[in-house]
Design a protein around this motif. Sequence first.
Motif, PDB file in Angstrom:
ATOM      1  N   PHE A 155       0.902  -1.155   0.098  1.00 28.44           N
ATOM      2  CA  PHE A 155       0.066   0.040   0.139  1.00 28.44           C
ATOM      3  C   PHE A 155       0.704   1.210  -0.035  1.00 28.44           C
ATOM      4  O   PHE A 155       1.582   1.594   0.861  1.00 28.44           O
ATOM      5  N   SER A 156       0.825   2.190  -0.981  1.00 24.93           N
ATOM      6  CA  SER A 156       1.523   3.261  -1.018  1.00 24.93           C
ATOM      7  C   SER A 156       0.883   4.580  -0.539  1.00 24.93           C
ATOM      8  O   SER A 156       1.197   5.481   0.004  1.00 24.93           O
ATOM      9  N   ALA A 157      -0.632   4.124  -0.310  1.00 25.30           N
ATOM     10  CA  ALA A 157      -1.516   5.059   0.319  1.00 25.30           C
ATOM     11  C   ALA A 157      -2.696   4.066   0.869  1.00 25.30           C
ATOM     12  O   ALA A 157      -2.755   3.011   0.474  1.00 25.30           O
ATOM     13  N   ALA A 158      -3.353   4.828   1.712  1.00 28.45           N
ATOM     14  CA  ALA A 158      -4.509   3.939   2.220  1.00 28.45           C
ATOM     15  C   ALA A 158      -5.500   3.256   1.382  1.00 28.45           C
ATOM     16  O   ALA A 158      -5.997   2.185   1.812  1.00 28.45           O
ATOM     17  N   ASP A 159      -5.653   3.996   0.316  1.00 30.01           N
ATOM     18  CA  ASP A 159      -6.581   3.335  -0.739  1.00 30.01           C
ATOM     19  C   ASP A 159      -5.854   2.899  -2.245  1.00 30.01           C
ATOM     20  O   ASP A 159      -6.464   2.868  -3.016  1.00 30.01           O
ATOM     21  N   GLN A 160      -4.573   2.860  -1.992  1.00 28.54           N
ATOM     22  CA  GLN A 160      -3.868   2.533  -3.366  1.00 28.54           C
ATOM     23  C   GLN A 160      -2.829   1.339  -3.026  1.00 28.54           C
ATOM     24  O   GLN A 160      -2.124   1.428  -2.163  1.00 28.54           O
TER      25      GLN A 160
ATOM     26  N   ASP B 180     -14.407  -8.912 -10.448  1.00 32.95           N
ATOM     27  CA  ASP B 180     -15.691  -9.545 -10.222  1.00 32.95           C
ATOM     28  C   ASP B 180     -15.647 -10.182  -8.826  1.00 32.95           C
ATOM     29  O   ASP B 180     -16.739  -9.915  -8.241  1.00 32.95           O
ATOM     30  N   GLU B 181     -14.780 -10.933  -8.507  1.00 31.12           N
ATOM     31  CA  GLU B 181     -14.937 -11.827  -7.342  1.00 31.12           C
ATOM     32  C   GLU B 181     -15.062 -10.770  -5.911  1.00 31.12           C
ATOM     33  O   GLU B 181     -15.621 -10.910  -5.042  1.00 31.12           O
ATOM     34  N   THR B 182     -14.114  -9.878  -6.028  1.00 33.98           N
ATOM     35  CA  THR B 182     -14.227  -8.734  -4.911  1.00 33.98           C
ATOM     36  C   THR B 182     -15.447  -8.090  -4.692  1.00 33.98           C
ATOM     37  O   THR B 182     -15.900  -7.897  -3.764  1.00 33.98           O
ATOM     38  N   GLN B 183     -16.220  -7.766  -6.006  1.00 32.26           N
ATOM     39  CA  GLN B 183     -17.371  -7.047  -5.864  1.00 32.26           C
ATOM     40  C   GLN B 183     -18.391  -8.179  -5.413  1.00 32.26           C
ATOM     41  O   GLN B 183     -19.420  -7.706  -4.626  1.00 32.26           O
ATOM     42  N   PHE B 184     -18.525  -9.468  -5.988  1.00 35.88           N
ATOM     43  CA  PHE B 184     -19.331 -10.196  -5.456  1.00 35.88           C
ATOM     44  C   PHE B 184     -19.010 -10.547  -4.094  1.00 35.88           C
ATOM     45  O   PHE B 184     -20.011 -10.962  -3.392  1.00 35.88           O
ATOM     46  N   TYR B 185     -17.850 -10.942  -3.603  1.00 37.43           N
ATOM     47  CA  TYR B 185     -17.825 -11.620  -2.210  1.00 37.43           C
ATOM     48  C   TYR B 185     -17.631 -10.411  -1.052  1.00 37.43           C
ATOM     49  O   TYR B 185     -17.972 -10.811   0.102  1.00 37.43           O
ATOM     50  N   LEU B 186     -16.723  -9.332  -1.466  1.00 35.71           N
ATOM     51  CA  LEU B 186     -16.558  -8.533  -0.390  1.00 35.71           C
ATOM     52  C   LEU B 186     -17.535  -7.204  -0.518  1.00 35.71           C
ATOM     53  O   LEU B 186     -17.391  -6.457   0.411  1.00 35.71           O
ATOM     54  N   GLY B 187     -18.201  -6.964  -1.750  1.00 39.60           N
ATOM     55  CA  GLY B 187     -19.225  -5.944  -1.622  1.00 39.60           C
ATOM     56  C   GLY B 187     -18.301  -4.640  -2.018  1.00 39.60           C
ATOM     57  O   GLY B 187     -19.106  -3.563  -1.695  1.00 39.60           O
ATOM     58  N   ALA B 188     -17.147  -4.638  -2.467  1.00 46.51           N
ATOM     59  CA  ALA B 188     -16.906  -3.417  -2.617  1.00 46.51           C
ATOM     60  C   ALA B 188     -15.722  -3.942  -3.964  1.00 46.51           C
ATOM     61  O   ALA B 188     -15.448  -4.890  -4.196  1.00 46.51           O
ATOM     62  N   GLY B 189     -15.135  -2.749  -4.848  1.00 48.00           N
ATOM     63  CA  GLY B 189     -14.297  -2.992  -6.005  1.00 48.00           C
ATOM     64  C   GLY B 189     -13.244  -2.170  -5.972  1.00 48.00           C
ATOM     65  O   GLY B 189     -12.754  -1.630  -4.924  1.00 48.00           O
ATOM     66  N   PHE B 190     -12.683  -2.165  -7.350  1.00 45.36           N
ATOM     67  CA  PHE B 190     -11.443  -1.186  -7.438  1.00 45.36           C
ATOM     68  C   PHE B 190     -11.250  -0.864  -8.791  1.00 45.36           C
ATOM     69  O   PHE B 190     -12.208  -1.381  -9.517  1.00 45.36           O
ATOM     70  N   SER B 191     -10.347  -0.166  -8.987  1.00 40.91           N
ATOM     71  CA  SER B 191     -10.035   0.356 -10.594  1.00 40.91           C
ATOM     72  C   SER B 191      -8.559  -0.109 -10.617  1.00 40.91           C
ATOM     73  O   SER B 191      -7.596   0.250  -9.456  1.00 40.91           O
ATOM     74  N   ALA B 192      -7.904  -0.671 -11.815  1.00 38.70           N
ATOM     75  CA  ALA B 192      -6.466  -0.915 -11.787  1.00 38.70           C
ATOM     76  C   ALA B 192      -6.065  -0.427 -13.153  1.00 38.70           C
ATOM     77  O   ALA B 192      -6.681  -0.608 -14.243  1.00 38.70           O
ATOM     78  N   CYS B 193      -4.726   0.179 -12.838  1.00 35.91           N
ATOM     79  CA  CYS B 193      -4.170   0.622 -14.366  1.00 35.91           C
ATOM     80  C   CYS B 193      -2.787  -0.290 -14.366  1.00 35.91           C
ATOM     81  O   CYS B 193      -1.842  -0.379 -13.603  1.00 35.91           O
ATOM     82  N   ILE B 194      -2.625  -0.582 -15.714  1.00 36.74           N
ATOM     83  CA  ILE B 194      -1.345  -1.539 -15.982  1.00 36.74           C
ATOM     84  C   ILE B 194      -0.373  -0.897 -16.809  1.00 36.74           C
ATOM     85  O   ILE B 194      -0.808  -0.471 -17.981  1.00 36.74           O
ATOM     86  N   GLY B 195       0.836  -0.697 -16.438  1.00 39.18           N
ATOM     87  CA  GLY B 195       1.694  -0.175 -17.225  1.00 39.18           C
ATOM     88  C   GLY B 195       2.368  -1.166 -18.398  1.00 39.18           C
ATOM     89  O   GLY B 195       2.262  -2.428 -17.980  1.00 39.18           O
TER      90      GLY B 195
END
Length: 525
Positions: free
Chosen positions: A226-231, A256-271
């Motif tokens: 974690f580089s920050a609390a939410d990243q 998909d799994e995170t939204q389904f099982y944990l009830g929250a999600g994220f966005s991801a950027c790939i270099g």
Amino acid sequence: MIDLMLIDDDVPIRDYMRSVIDWGRLGLRLVCEAGDSETARELYLLHRPKIVVTDINIPIISGLELAREFVETDREVRIIVVTGFGNFENVRNSVHLGAIDLLSKPIAAEDLNASLQRAVSHFQDIQRRRRTASAMGELLSENRELLRERCVARLFAGPPEGGAWKIRQQLELLSLNFPGRYFAAVLIQLDPAPADALDGTAFPVALKKLCDAAYTAGGFCAFTFFSAADQLDCLVNWSFESGDERLEAVLSKLLDETQFYLGAGFSACIGSPVEALADLSRSAEQARLAGRFRDGGRIVNYRNIGRLAPACGTFQAPPVEELLACAQRFQRRDFQALLEITCARATLEQHRDLALELLSQLAHVCFQSGVYPWSAVNYPDTIARILNTDQPAQVREILLNACTLLMDTLYQQRSQSKNQLIVLAKDYIASRLSDPELSLEAVSSHIGLSKIYFCQLFHKEEGVSFSAHLNMERVARAKELLRTTSLKIFEISDQVGYRNPKYFNYVFKHATGVTPLEYRRGDRL
């Protein structure tokens, strides 16, 4: 709601299943249905249903073979197999796949709903287990490995003095091993956890745990921190080809799994992948740039962004950087609000400096993206008005109007860029209709996009799936050959890319309502 997919080449049977499933009581939602394995593959990739009801005897490959592919993609998908045969071999194969039940035709409504209830109960049990206080307590007790995190964080910022030798020395001291040839940076931004999902502290730790497991299951070596609390920043390492595309698929499944099982999600950027840890900071910068072109997507691969909108370089300190990021994401309201906040206590000269700098940077973005900014904004007149007015509010108004015009121009150009890629893809399809190996993978590779992104982009731009479009083009070509040549049906099947004449007959009749032979005889609807 749990997403469900129906697969059967018999349309009345699909209609029947839709009518008898107790959708509301079971908490199910029909997201897609298909009549053959090729269409089913693409729709599964688009919608990622958790439950699949499939007939065994479907065109191209059997429902069991298709189910095996789905299980390889998602080990937790639940398969309900429908068959008219009911032999023990099929039963054994279904159980091996993790299927809930094997149902025989004709399907009884109570049997189908009972099978679906068991599938739903399976996922409800998993949700409860993953949300228990003891599981969260175990995740929270893990060591963050502070020194390792600091080492990798420095690689994200730039190579340390001493170059490759210094990096190897630090990794050895910290027992960090990255055996693969390729490296990439992945930046994951967490969504706020809903009040009814998980404890606010537990969700980030739970996501890190799932993320580490997902990378390992996908064949990657990774270090996350974690580089920050939410990243959550991820250094990902691998040796195989097209690793960034597989990485995109892993993150899509994880979302998909995170939204389904944990009830929250994220966005991801790939270099973009690099071949030396000393270059990791370049991949990290590209991941940050990719986030500015999210356009509604949650998983953003710089590989795709490089095709849709050229990189605009690195921009310096805020507030210009933040305003520019809003402009590049076409967030007009956020841009205006941020501009008001930034300029709330600024002097006239500070207003002017900000306006001139921002317009210069935005013009640079336009040029890099293939847009001539003078076509949208009269720059000499705009600059003159900024320098001649003595009212800070007037400077803000001039700047806002000019930036809005440039945002509109960039948005239009970006849309056209997407459309041009689809045109390129459609031209490629049209020129290779006779190739039986023409596929989603082949076309996406030809235009330089990842398979998942191209699948979603094609569906968004054209309103139909890739496989549906391909079948329509092949049927249109077959009609022409049936009208203008004396070729035999199996010869036409081969010329439009279908190795199996029986499947060609199925696709043609599904599209036109008559068989190829009936069409040739003039029995056309």
